[in-house]
Design an enzyme around this catalytic site. Structure first.
Site, PDB file in Angstrom:
ATOM      1  N   SER A   1      36.593  15.928  13.186  1.00 50.45           N
ATOM      2  CA  SER A   1      35.923  14.768  13.743  1.00 50.45           C
ATOM      3  C   SER A   1      35.585  14.775  15.543  1.00 50.45           C
ATOM      4  O   SER A   1      36.340  14.676  15.689  1.00 50.45           O
ATOM      5  CB  SER A   1      37.440  13.702  13.679  1.00 50.45           C
ATOM      6  OG  SER A   1      37.426  13.411  11.921  1.00 50.45           O
TER       7      SER A   1
ATOM      8  N   LYS B   1      31.418   9.271   9.179  1.00 53.58           N
ATOM      9  CA  LYS B   1      33.642   9.585   9.808  1.00 53.58           C
ATOM     10  C   LYS B   1      33.782   8.706  10.318  1.00 53.58           C
ATOM     11  O   LYS B   1      34.317   7.808  10.014  1.00 53.58           O
ATOM     12  CB  LYS B   1      33.524  11.419   9.664  1.00 53.58           C
ATOM     13  CG  LYS B   1      35.468  11.624  10.175  1.00 53.58           C
ATOM     14  CD  LYS B   1      35.947  11.173   9.034  1.00 53.58           C
ATOM     15  CE  LYS B   1      37.351  11.144   9.243  1.00 53.58           C
ATOM     16  NZ  LYS B   1      38.142  12.105   9.155  1.00 53.58           N
TER      17      LYS B   1
ATOM     18  N   LYS C   1      41.072   7.831  18.236  1.00 51.73           N
ATOM     19  CA  LYS C   1      40.010   9.148  18.319  1.00 51.73           C
ATOM     20  C   LYS C   1      38.833   8.983  18.501  1.00 51.73           C
ATOM     21  O   LYS C   1      37.783   8.199  18.625  1.00 51.73           O
ATOM     22  CB  LYS C   1      40.444   9.741  18.055  1.00 51.73           C
ATOM     23  CG  LYS C   1      39.356  11.409  18.963  1.00 51.73           C
ATOM     24  CD  LYS C   1      39.564  11.984  18.446  1.00 51.73           C
ATOM     25  CE  LYS C   1      38.896  12.399  17.023  1.00 51.73           C
ATOM     26  NZ  LYS C   1      39.213  14.039  16.650  1.00 51.73           N
TER      27      LYS C   1
END
Length: 298
Positions: A95, A170, A239
């Site tokens: 990611s 994502k 995050k």
């Protein structure tokens, strides 16, 4: 065709094992024990010196925690982009920041190296069975080249757009996922205050338009039992939400994104070390004094 797989954490390890069933695969991680574990449990070959890798590598798959780790592996005088030959393919399945991905893809293209960002969704359980959802970004021919490798670990693979689009998708998916958990937790907390049992309110949501993956899976499996064991970290969730917030700030109007990110960021400090992302429910419990898991519910 030789593949170098970097990053053998809780997601990367099962992915590397599955990949090694289909392609000659060499594996590396900063933790030697992780390398030994994957090599012992699969056909993968252990790599002990990453600096010696690259010249005879056709494909590099990265499953690393952040963009900074990806940049460290690829850039610089001893980075893989320098050592890989023209025609090689890099697939970043972690990611990462979309802006960083776009820059790396451009640098790779200048060296004749194809670049695909292909982050995954589905958690450790789907990583172990090869049923992940994969969002691929990059040029169509590069994604086509990556597809046989992605198919070793993914059941649903969508080419979402150019370089960086996979990582953007994502982050946005995880933003929605986390916000769904928060919204459902808020509703169930309020419901308990008004005398509705948490399990009953979840049953109502799952039979109504408020249904989501959070209410169908996260609540019955992890939140209501108080186990909080989805095996996806709260900090990784933050995050990804942070990436999504920075993207949303460019749009200029994203009140839901900002509110969710700020509330869950502020609540992180009260959760201790290494919380699971389903502990969003504990953030609400600490703020309201109303617990909704079975260990505390009256």
């Amino acid at each position: 065709m030789t593949t170098l797989f970097l990053g053998l954490g809780r997601m990367g390890a099962p992915m590397a094992r599955l990949h090694a069933e289909a392609f000659p695969t060499r594996v590396f991680d900063v933790f030697p024990a992780a390398i030994e574990s994957v090599a012992a449990a699969s056909a993968a070959e252990a790599v002990t010196d990453l600096a010696a890798e690259g010249a005879d590598t056709d494909v590099v798959i990265l499953m690393l925690p952040t963009s900074s780790h990806v940049e460290a592996a690829l850039r610089g005088g001893d980075g893989l982009l320098v050592r890989l030959r023209q025609g090689a393919l890099v697939i970043d399945m972690g990611s990462s920041e979309p802006a960083s991905t776009r820059a790396l893809a451009a640098e790779a293209a200048e060296r004749g190296i194809a670049y695909v960002d292909a982050p995954v969704s589905g958690g450790i359980a789907k990583a172990e069975t090869g049923e992940l959802t994969i969002m691929a970004g990059g040029e169509a021919d590069a994604v086509a080249r990556a597809m046989p490798h992605l198919e070793t670990v993914g059941a649903s693979i969508v080419h979402v757009g150019p370089a960086g689009a996979g990582h953007a998708a994502k982050a946005l998916n995880n933003l929605v996922s986390a916000t769904n958990i928060a919204a459902a937790t808020e509703a169930v907390t309020v419901a308990k205050r008004f005398g509705i049992e948490p399990a009953t309110m979840v049953e109502v949501l799952n039979a109504s338009t408020g249904m989501s993956q959070a209410t169908q899976v996260k609540f019955p499996q992890h939140i209501l039992p108080g186990t909080y064991a989805s095996r996806f970290a709260y900090d990784l969730m933050l995050k990804d939400m942070g990436i999504a917030r920075r993207m949303a700030d460019e749009v200029g109007f994203s009140p839901v994104t900002r509110a969710a990110f700020d509330a869950l960021s502020d609540g992180r400090a009260a959760l201790g070390d290494h919380p699971d992302h389903t502990e969003i429910a504990r953030v609400y419990a600490r703020a309201t004094g109303i617990d909704i898991d079975e260990g505390h519910a009256s």
